[in-house]
Enzyme design. Structure first.
Site: not given
Ligand code: NAD
Length: 393
Positions: A8-11, A31, A162, A290, A306-307
């Protein structure tokens, strides 16, 4: 000489590889692409801010020593007994393994969700989302069916928000190019919980809602997705949302390879590790990023960010070198620089070292974190080239 394999070549995998490369310690990294991609910027690729290549880093640009070997293959299994990683094209024997195979979408068993939604899991799927939306909007210009202009995002965590911010910047441009009034577009993010973005300070959440609403998006909380059928999202309470584009951003779990290979995993499929990031099942295997179930001193699992992944990868490589030279290992004590959530190219929210920030400041901090990452990975050459490419200088 010990055989070291990184998968795996992720972070995390790239951080481990860069560390071993600098130390001149021979290893093989396996990878499925010859590039590393910037997962934290996939929403930009999905929203068309730049072409997919902007978010790729050729692995060979980072690994410059002859002692570092890159093999292109898709890993399908691990045989712990035989100390072999199995790929579609070959098998890779190891004395020490650094496992960094990342995550996949978590569908929580919701009926029809996987089959009937797109997800933003890698660069290919991010670009696929953009192309899908473009095709739907073009279809609207032919048949006038408004469902083509409805986009439903499931989950308002960092990924969903985002992506929404990015789409709200891109869709007006797309509409203009196709002569569609932007007011006809219905972009909604559907969240089961009472609030969006639980990881962002509560007083900043109204700012996020206001920013995205003013740009034309809809944020729906307390609304759970129960089922998805082709083109239809079924909500609790019986309401349905008919949408040409349905993207699931509702959560992640570890790549199932660890579960399949019989590792001790948590409910999200992450492999248990000790404080040195060695697998609880085999101290010749480091699990990073992860896929790692690592806990702080209070027993709280580190989040899949990522961090964390970068710091785990670097520490695993450091500890592996220490193991080989009989030196003591270091425990994982990560720094947290903060969380940044982009709401488009020039607005964001989050915190830097615990200090809440928003607006342009947060957007600039996010740009700064990209440059910092690239600089740490490949020095000034990589950071300079990539930044120019992304800013189209
Ligand atoms: P998450 O689990 O953080 O958020 C998913 C959201 O979907 C939650 O609010 C949850 O309540 C909702 N959800 C779940 N089931 C549902 C349903 N049946 N109906 C409606 N809503 C529902 O997932 P993510 O946003 O993909 O993030 C995953 C990880 O990746 C996290 O640890 C996050 O911090 C990280 N991430 C970080 C960044 C960044 O640093 N900018 C960006 C993207 C992801």
């Amino acid at each position: 000489m010990s055989k070291i394999v990184i998968v795996g070549a992720g972070y995390a995998g790239m951080a481990a590889a860069a560390h071993l490369d600098k130390a001149g310690t021979p290893f093989t990294i396996v990878n499925n692409h010859d590039y590393h991609y910037l997962t934290t910027l996939l929403h930009e690729a999905a929203g068309g801010r730049g072409p997919g290549e902007n978010y790729q880093v050729p692995i060979k640009e980072v690994l410059r020593q002859d002692s570092s070997q890159l093999v292109l293959d898709e890993i399908t299994g691990i045989d712990r007994e035989k100390k072999v990683v199995i790929g579609k094209a070959g098998q890779y024997e190891f004395d020490y393994l650094i496992y960094g195979m990342g995550w996949i979408s978590e569908y929580f068993g919701i009926k029809g969700l996987k089959e009937n939604s797109l997800s933003i899991t890698n660069l290919d799927t991010a670009v696929q989302i953009r192309e899908h939306i473009e095709n739907e909007f073009k279809a609207y210009t032919t048949d006038g069916d408004k469902r083509h202009l409805r986009i439903a995002l499931g989950g308002a965590g960092l990924t969903g928000i985002e992506l929404m911010g990015e789409l709200l910047e891109y869709l007006p441009e797309l509409c203009k190019s196709l002569n569609i009034p932007f007011s006809e577009v219905d972009l909604q993010c559907i969240e089961a919980m009472p609030t969006i973005l639980p990881m962002v300070a509560a007083h900043l959440r109204p700012y996020v809602i206001e920013t995205l609403t003013q740009k034309g998006g809809k944020l729906r909380t307390n609304t759970k997705i129960m089922e998805v059928t082709p083109g239809v999202v079924h909500l609790d309470g019986g309401e349905t949302v008919e949408a040409g584009t349905i993207v699931w951003t509702g959560g992640v779990r570890a790549n199932p390879l660890l579960t399949d290979a019989g590792f001790n995993v948590d409910r999200r499929g992450r492999g248990k590790v000790n404080s040195f990031l060695q697998s609880a099942d085999d101290d010749h295997i480091f699990i990073v990023g992860d896929s790692a179930w690592a806990e702080d001193e209070n027993g709280k699992p580190f989040p899949p960010t990522a961090q964390m992944a970068e710091q785990m990868g670097a520490l695993a490589a450091h500890n592996l070198i220490s193991l080989l030279s009989g030196q003591p290992l270091k425990s994982f004590k990560p720094r947290n620089w903060g969380t940044l959530c982009s709401l488009g190219s020039d607005v964001g929210v989050g915190d830097a070292f615990g200090v809440p920030i928003k607006g342009v400041t947060a957007a600039l901090a996010k740009e700064g974190s990209k440059a910092k990452y690239l600089w740490e990975l490949g020095g000034m050459r990589l950071a300079g080239n990539r930044t120019k490419q992304m800013m189209r200088i």
